[in-house]
Design an enzyme around this catalytic site. Structure first.
Site, PDB file in Angstrom:
ATOM      1  N   LYS A   1      10.593   5.828  22.534  1.00 43.14           N
ATOM      2  CA  LYS A   1      11.325   4.573  22.724  1.00 43.14           C
ATOM      3  C   LYS A   1      11.501   4.270  24.214  1.00 43.14           C
ATOM      4  CE  LYS A   1      13.579   5.158  18.256  1.00 43.14           C
ATOM      5  NZ  LYS A   1      14.682   5.862  17.566  1.00 43.14           N
TER       6      LYS A   1
ATOM      7  N   GLU B   1      16.913  15.674   9.890  1.00 42.52           N
ATOM      8  CA  GLU B   1      15.941  16.151   8.926  1.00 42.52           C
ATOM      9  C   GLU B   1      15.919  17.680   8.891  1.00 42.52           C
ATOM     10  OE1 GLU B   1      12.254  14.087   8.771  1.00 42.52           O
ATOM     11  OE2 GLU B   1      13.039  12.425   9.937  1.00 42.52           O
TER      12      GLU B   1
ATOM     13  N   ALA C   1       0.842  -1.196   0.000  1.00 44.41           N
ATOM     14  CA  ALA C   1       0.000   0.000   0.000  1.00 44.41           C
ATOM     15  C   ALA C   1       0.874   1.242   0.000  1.00 44.41           C
ATOM     16  CB  ALA C   1      -0.908   0.003   1.229  1.00 44.41           C
TER      17      ALA C   1
ATOM     18  N   GLY D   1      16.305   0.389  15.800  1.00 45.45           N
ATOM     19  CA  GLY D   1      16.489  -0.187  14.465  1.00 45.45           C
ATOM     20  C   GLY D   1      16.804  -1.664  14.464  1.00 45.45           C
TER      21      GLY D   1
END
Lengths: 434, 434
Positions: free
Chosen positions: A207, A192, A46, A136
């Site tokens: 987290k 970012e 999707a 990760g």
């Protein structure tokens, strides 16, 4: 589910992680089938836009913009790597209700509303796995959920955000200020354009909530986590840490505390000085690591890449194979373990240590006055270093453990004192076993 | 098995690990029951002598010297912490045949004859778990078996023996020779009176076999592992490593190699120089760590105490709770994964690098002669350092990667040369990604 028929996998999202999941599912199909005991077949992907450029070639008939239809089409496994709260939550709930198990990397959703997801998985009798949501590729969820399940975890210290670790490592190694180090991280793709979620600790706090819930068998949400980012960390702080043989890291800290009314939990994210001899101190660049202290096992550390498409996809695939084995055996893994329902302490009751740098008038008796201020608030001083410079002197005080409220009151008191020109640096000191 | 009735646990051996398993089973009974979903009840403890002193109080009626009767008495779970090949193997096989699942910390047995045990578990439809067999409390079996199962592990580098790491760390930090460092380790209880199993690498080789089997989905036994101990490591070797920014560690190395006939496996244990910047270099004292490289996840490290009663018991308890969950659900975990049946390369075909220190005559042309000897065997030199001292000079050569056979032939050649007085140190160099 007891047949050897392929399990059908839907992937929601085809960005940096989703594209790597699709690639590995395709390239490693034979190995995955041998390891899972059943083939895994890509049933659909999707995406928001069918014609967007992506890192992996997906056959056109597998692409769809209708994620809801995909997850309710009778697939066996759903991988959610869209991120954010909605539509991810609704899609995961729809998938579980339709009988699919779910693998998600969505830390924000788990930290905000994990309970709803876990309850839906329980009700549906399906698996909800999320190794990729924290650190990760580093296996930390499974070790906490299974390897250490017979032990009592007392503390988790994590470097769980690669962006901030890169920035702080750069400040430590080059002497750069925060703004310059952030700029460099942005240029290199480690931060970012809008770095708020990383730099202000939101990502790490999510987290921390997940880690504290798992480690202490209770429910901790992002809102329970005290959060301070690194944008106020100065080059002087980093130098001051170096002077005392320490390094500044943004830590996610989860602690089990004995209190008058039983055990409670502390969960917080803030920059802290840790000794260079601590295993976490040598975690450089954008790497992540989670340090765990437990009663029987002692001190453990898990280290590796905390982000990136392929590493995160590795964690997703591990969960997929595990769940596929469960499907084949007609069973499921352990669900949420929140049987202790421990209270979360307010930040003021957290026990910590402070490093305080103070510019003071350089005259006799100053040290005694400062020491008295600490003592008035019940804070014991571990070390004090005094350096004269012109008409001023600088005092650097490191306290013993006290409550955060006592330490904050001490700092407020110092700032009111005539002989204090300025409190130039206040930072917590962590990473020592007590 | 679908009832909430307690699962009955038999413990074989009540030494440093067994006594801690018994203690945790008793002290943490309530938590373990919540986490497993079913109470775990101590059904019996098999010991050699009923009246031996031990670290935990065991009710007299639970002690027995008849281990076989205990494991075949209808218990649900058997913890084997006796060690050694027999009677451990017969007891584990009897337990599985009687319908019990087994948790073992027995690396020697698993490395010598794991296939027999795994086949028996498969036939019986029971679990055989062994997290405690490698690196004590450090979760490494489960991450390899589950977390990384969707990835391709290409290399495992482990510091998996605490005794040898303590000795080498002491030699590095104090400049001591091997004998002195061993003596200190023995005084402090880090080395046994007969240190052979640790110092000569037998213990690490067993763990290497287990790690290689898991990482590469094939069967590797202790006999397949090339093994060299640390008793020949000299203070000069350690100094020479320090001069090149490296440290000497005893490594268990497992590698996946592409060959002309498909993929093969290399498994070996030997002392090696690794750069101080490598995460394994900072593993001090008796700590263990396992460094894993995989295609998607990248570089991971797992660090912690590699031995000791309580840490090892933590790993055993984690396995017990996991298996108890399986019992309750009427299922079992993943069994052995050895579907690739990859060949194990002989040591001579292993690719590695050598550090060679050579005392030579100090005259013109010596370096050229030595370089020619390397070249004749197809070994490329990365660096050479020349130091004159009196009539002699010392050359320190570090090669690029070549086969171990080429490197060994080069050293043999050097030892024949007139201008070579002595080859004073030969050691492999590892820990760089290629």
């Amino acid at each position: 589910m007891q047949t050897k028929d392929a399990l059908r996998v839907a992937v929601l999202g085809c960005g940096s992680v989703g594209s790597q999941v699709v690639r590995l599912l395709t390239e490693q199909a034979d190995d995955l089938a041998m390891r899972a005991g059943v083939p895994l077949e890509l049933a659909g992907v999707a995406v928001r836009r069918l014609d967007a450029p992506r890192d992996v070639e997906v056959p056109a008939h597998l692409l769809t913009t209708d994620a809801t239809a995909l997850v309710t089409s009778g697939v066996d496994l759903v991988v959610e790597v869209i991120g954010g709260i909605e539509p991810a939550r609704s899609l995961i709930l729809a998938a579980l209700e339709s009988g699919a198990s779910v693998v998600t990397a969505n830390k924000a959703l788990l930290a905000e509303d994990g309970a709803t997801l876990f309850e839906a998985a329980e009700k549906a009798g399906r698996d909800l796995y999320y190794e990729a949501a924290v650190a990760g590729a580093i296996p930390i969820i499974r070790p906490l959920r299974e390897s250490l399940v017979g032990d009592t975890v007392t503390r988790v210290l994590g470097i769980v955000n690669g962006t901030t670790n890169y920035i702080l490592d750069k400040m430590d190694s080059s002497g750069a200020g925060f703004a310059d180090a952030l700029g460099e991280a942005q240029e290199l793709g480690y931060a970012e354009a809008d770095p708020t979620a990383d730099v202000e600790g939101f990502d790490a706090a999510a987290k921390a909530a997940i880690l504290a819930s798992l480690a202490f068998h209770t429910r901790v949400t992002a809102a329970d986590v005290h959060r301070e980012g690194i944008s106020d960390v100065t080059a002087a702080d980093v130098r001051s840490a170096a002077d005392m043989g320490a390094v500044v890291k943004l830590l996610a800290i989860c602690e089990l505390r004995d209190g008058p009314d039983g055990q409670a939990v502390s969960a917080r994210v803030h920059p802290a000085m840790i000794p260079r001899s601590h295993p976490l101190a040598s975690v450089r660049e954008a790497y992540n690591a989670v340090f765990v202290e437990s009663r029987a096992a002692g001190r453990l550390m898990f280290y590796g890449p905390g982000a990136g498409g392929a590493p995160t996809a590795s964690a997703v695939l591990g969960d997929l194979v595990t769940i596929a084995r469960h499907h084949r055996a007609g069973t499921r893994g352990a669900g949420e373990s929140a049987y202790t329902a421990r209270p979360v302490l307010p930040m003021g009751e957290t026990l910590t240590r402070y490093h305080v740098a103070i510019d003071v008038e350089d005259r006799a008796g100053v040290l005694a006055l400062v020491a008295t201020a600490f003592a008035e608030h019940g804070v014991s001083i571990q070390t004090v270093r005094q350096e004269g410079r012109g008409a001023d002197a600088q005092l650097v005080v490191v306290s013993h453990r006290a409550t955060d409220a006592q330490l904050a009151a001490t700092v407020a008191h110092l700032q009111q004192m005539d002989i204090v020109r300025e409190v130039t640096s206040v930072m917590r000191v962590e990473g020592e076993t007590e």
